[in-house]
Scaffold this active site. Structure first.
Site, short mmCIF file in Angstrom:
data_model
loop_
_atom_site.label_atom_id
_atom_site.label_comp_id
_atom_site.label_asym_id
_atom_site.label_seq_id
_atom_site.Cartn_x
_atom_site.Cartn_y
_atom_site.Cartn_z
N ASN A 150 0.81 -1.23 0.00
CA ASN A 150 0.00 0.00 0.00
C ASN A 150 0.84 1.28 0.00
O ASN A 150 0.50 2.24 -0.68
CB ASN A 150 -1.01 -0.02 1.16
CG ASN A 150 -0.33 -0.07 2.50
OD1 ASN A 150 0.72 -0.69 2.65
ND2 ASN A 150 -0.91 0.59 3.47
N GLU A 248 3.22 -5.57 12.40
CA GLU A 248 2.28 -4.45 12.20
C GLU A 248 1.20 -4.97 11.26
O GLU A 248 1.46 -5.18 10.07
CB GLU A 248 2.99 -3.26 11.57
CG GLU A 248 4.13 -2.70 12.40
CD GLU A 248 3.66 -2.12 13.72
OE1 GLU A 248 2.51 -1.68 13.81
OE2 GLU A 248 4.46 -2.14 14.67
N CYS A 282 -3.27 1.56 6.26
CA CYS A 282 -3.69 0.83 7.45
C CYS A 282 -4.30 1.77 8.49
O CYS A 282 -5.00 1.33 9.39
CB CYS A 282 -2.51 0.07 8.04
SG CYS A 282 -1.09 1.14 8.31
N GLU A 461 6.90 0.16 16.33
CA GLU A 461 7.95 0.74 15.50
C GLU A 461 8.11 2.21 15.90
O GLU A 461 7.38 2.71 16.75
CB GLU A 461 7.57 0.62 14.02
CG GLU A 461 7.46 -0.83 13.56
CD GLU A 461 7.21 -0.97 12.07
OE1 GLU A 461 6.42 -0.19 11.53
OE2 GLU A 461 7.82 -1.86 11.46
P1 NDP Z 1 -0.01 -9.41 3.05
O1 NDP Z 1 -0.05 -9.91 4.43
O2 NDP Z 1 -0.69 -10.20 1.99
O3 NDP Z 1 1.48 -9.25 2.54
C1 NDP Z 1 2.45 -8.49 3.23
C2 NDP Z 1 3.81 -9.00 2.83
O4 NDP Z 1 3.95 -10.34 3.29
C3 NDP Z 1 4.05 -9.05 1.34
O5 NDP Z 1 5.39 -8.78 1.05
C4 NDP Z 1 3.70 -10.48 1.02
O6 NDP Z 1 4.25 -10.95 -0.18
C5 NDP Z 1 4.29 -11.19 2.22
N1 NDP Z 1 3.75 -12.53 2.46
C6 NDP Z 1 2.61 -13.09 1.99
N2 NDP Z 1 2.47 -14.36 2.44
C7 NDP Z 1 3.56 -14.60 3.21
C8 NDP Z 1 4.00 -15.73 3.98
N3 NDP Z 1 3.30 -16.86 4.02
N4 NDP Z 1 5.14 -15.63 4.67
C9 NDP Z 1 5.85 -14.48 4.67
N5 NDP Z 1 5.51 -13.38 3.94
C10 NDP Z 1 4.37 -13.43 3.24
O7 NDP Z 1 -0.54 -7.92 3.09
P2 NDP Z 1 -0.79 -6.95 1.87
O8 NDP Z 1 0.48 -6.79 1.09
O9 NDP Z 1 -2.02 -7.40 1.19
O10 NDP Z 1 -1.02 -5.58 2.63
C11 NDP Z 1 -2.23 -5.18 3.15
C12 NDP Z 1 -2.31 -5.49 4.64
O11 NDP Z 1 -1.26 -4.82 5.31
C13 NDP Z 1 -3.57 -4.96 5.26
O12 NDP Z 1 -4.07 -5.93 6.15
C14 NDP Z 1 -3.12 -3.74 6.04
O13 NDP Z 1 -3.92 -3.40 7.12
C15 NDP Z 1 -1.76 -4.16 6.47
N6 NDP Z 1 -0.95 -3.00 6.79
C16 NDP Z 1 -0.65 -2.75 8.11
C17 NDP Z 1 0.07 -1.64 8.48
C18 NDP Z 1 0.44 -1.37 9.91
O14 NDP Z 1 1.31 -0.54 10.15
N7 NDP Z 1 -0.16 -2.03 10.88
C19 NDP Z 1 0.52 -0.66 7.46
C20 NDP Z 1 0.16 -1.02 6.12
C21 NDP Z 1 -0.55 -2.16 5.81
P3 NDP Z 1 3.35 -10.92 -1.53
O15 NDP Z 1 3.02 -9.51 -1.78
O16 NDP Z 1 4.24 -11.52 -2.50
O17 NDP Z 1 2.13 -11.77 -1.22
#
Ligand code: NDP
Length: 480
Positions: A150, A248, A282, A461
């Protein structure tokens, strides 16, 4: 077609599998570049490089590390236009937003921690005339950083910067959905003089590359930002290996608007807090609760303002919302609008796809959507949608507002609109969230603890919290 490459030991390399996956441009729905389909073999190479680099990076004086990281920060600013355009193309967000927020913040992250490490200190605990304890804080070793799509470069650097500043070497994975700016960053690392192996960036799918990071025994800490289910999957692997974890995760943030709010400010900021970055932050407020006395007035003005927001391609300077990040995500968000209707909600504005012309006709555009008439505990109001969809619900008094606000499994951020200072303190104290904004939103001081409670995460963080996470404390007790 441009091929993105991994960055391992200072070199740009194809994945060991030689396989690539398609990278889509959300604005057009077309494939425009290719990403390494890396696997555990690439993580192994990255870890080997990082371990070697750690031998010297961990003992490089903080001032020298700081100088290199500051250079990287400056290079990001020098390349702001290129990086912002790349971010907008890869993610679908308006170019102006990437220029104003994403890329300056990526530079600020490096600047902040490069200077922060020079002020980082540890404690001493004297025991009168018996002994003195002092705490040493050392870098952990090789750490893993996994970030979402995002705010691609913004969140990627938010993790990498403190890890590097504290003297660790990093194996990082950006989201496979938005890999471009991390790739461009790898080129800048060499220009800044970051020694080979200090930062390694491995691209590819989460279940392959992210999973390999979680499992690798030499990666001693993992900083992850992403969805709650992914965070749980990582924790399941990493916890029995006793890795340090900072997670996070998702959110379903409430916005509480009281009768005594500054109405104009509440309206303008709530439009932003609902739909900035297509609602894909988020910290966006997705459940708006408004006190009965001001509910009708707030609702009609809010809907009027939201319906004026222009949805367009990222290169349109007038665009307030761009494209959603991917087709699966677009379909997911649309499915929640249908669910809301099934659950008895009324769409007050939006709710439909936006069809642009020409090159952009197959992009993933959605109207900003406001839904009324839903129970606070229905699925639409409990599950994270992470798109341009908000619900609006009236409340009677503080107790009623807090009951609904605290009803989800999440607890990341919250917003309170009131002119009553006592109420602000009271509600701020009782709301279940790691971050509370009163009469503002997204006002960030990078020194403050950042993170969520409940299923929104573990750990914090920001500021010295991040530097503490990326160092291991050791107590030395000397008998006098
Ligand atoms: P995901 O959880 O799908 O992915 C996050 C990262 O994890 C990506 O790099 C993804 O790779 C990787 N990933 C996916 N599956 C695995 C696995 N099994 N093991 C290790 N890594 C993995 O989230 P999104 O990218 O869809 O992001 C949106 C989410 O992030 C929302 O829920 C949002 O709320 C949260 N978010 C939270 C924030 C916070 O500060 N709390 C800030 C911003 C977002 P790939 O892309 O290749 O699947």
């Amino acid at each position: 077609m441009e091929k993105i490459l991994n960055f391992i030991n200072g070199e740009l390399l194809p994945p060991s599998s030689k396989q690539f996956i398609d990278n889509f441009e959300p604005a057009t729905g077309r494939v425009y570049s290719q990403i390494p389909d890396s696997d555990s073999a690439d993580i192994e190479s990255a870890v080997t490089a990082a371990k070697k680099a750690f031998e010297s990076w961990s003992i490089t004086p903080a001032k020298k590390r700081s100088d290199i990281i500051l250079k990287l920060s400056n290079l990001i600013l020098e390349n702001l236009e290129t990086l912002a355009e790349a971010e907008a193309r890869d993610n679908g967000k308006p170019v102006w937003l990437a220029k104003e927020v994403d890329i300056p913040r990526a530079a600020a992250n490096f600047h902040f921690f490069a200077t922060g490490i020079l002020h980082f200190a540890s404690e001493a605990h004297p025991m009168e005339d018996t002994a003195i304890n002092y705490t040493l804080r050392s870098p952990i070793g090789v750490v893993g950083c996994i970030s979402p799509w995002n705010l691609p470069l913004y969140l990627f650097t938010w993790k990498i910067a403190p890890a590097l500043a504290a003297g660790n070497c990093v194996v990082a994975k950006p989201s496979e959905v938005t890999p471009m700016t991390a790739f461009l960053l790898s080129k800048l690392c060499n220009e800044a003089g970051l020694p080979p192996g200090v930062l390694n960036i491995v691209h590819g799918l989460g279940p392959k590359v992210g999973d390999a990071i979680s499992r690798h025994p030499s990666i001693k800490a993992i900083s992850f930002t992403g969805g709650t289910a992914t965070g749980a999957a990582i924790a399941k692997i990493a916890a029995p290996m006793f890795k340090k974890l900072s997670l996070e995760l998702g959110g379903k943030n409430p916005v509480l608007v009281f009768d005594d709010c500054d109405f104009e400010k509440a309206i303008a900021t709530t439009v932003n807090s609902s739909f900035r970055n297509q609602g894909q932050i988020c910290l966006c407020g997705s459940r708006i609760f408004v006190q009965e006395g001001v509910y009708e007035k707030f609702k009609s003005r809010f809907v009027e303002e939201v319906s004026k927001l222009k949805v367009s391609h990222p290169y349109d300077a007038e665009a307030k919302l761009g494209a959603l990040v991917s087709q699966p995500h677009f379909e997911k968000v649309k499915s929640y609008i249908e669910l809301a209707k099934d659950e008895g909600g009324t769409v007050l504005t939006g709710g439909k796809e936006v069809k642009l012309e020409g090159d952009y006709k197959n992009g993933w555009y959605l109207e900003p959507t406001v839904i009324e008439g839903l129970a606070f505990d229905c699925r639409t109001n409990q599950e994270e949608i992470f798109g341009p969809v908000v619900t609006i619900t009236p409340f009677k008094d503080e107790e009623h507002a807090l009951k609904m606000a605290n009803s989800t499994e999440y607890g990341l951020a919250s917003v309170i609109w009131t002119s009553d200072l006592k109420r602000a303190h009271r509600v701020g104290q009782n709301i279940e969230a790691g971050i509370v904004w009163v009469n503002c939103w997204m006002l960030r001081d990078l020194r403050t603890p950042f993170g969520g409670v409940k299923n929104s995460g573990v750990g914090r963080e920001g500021g010295f919290e991040a530097l503490k996470f990326f160092t291991e404390p050791k107590n030395v007790c000397i008998k006098l």
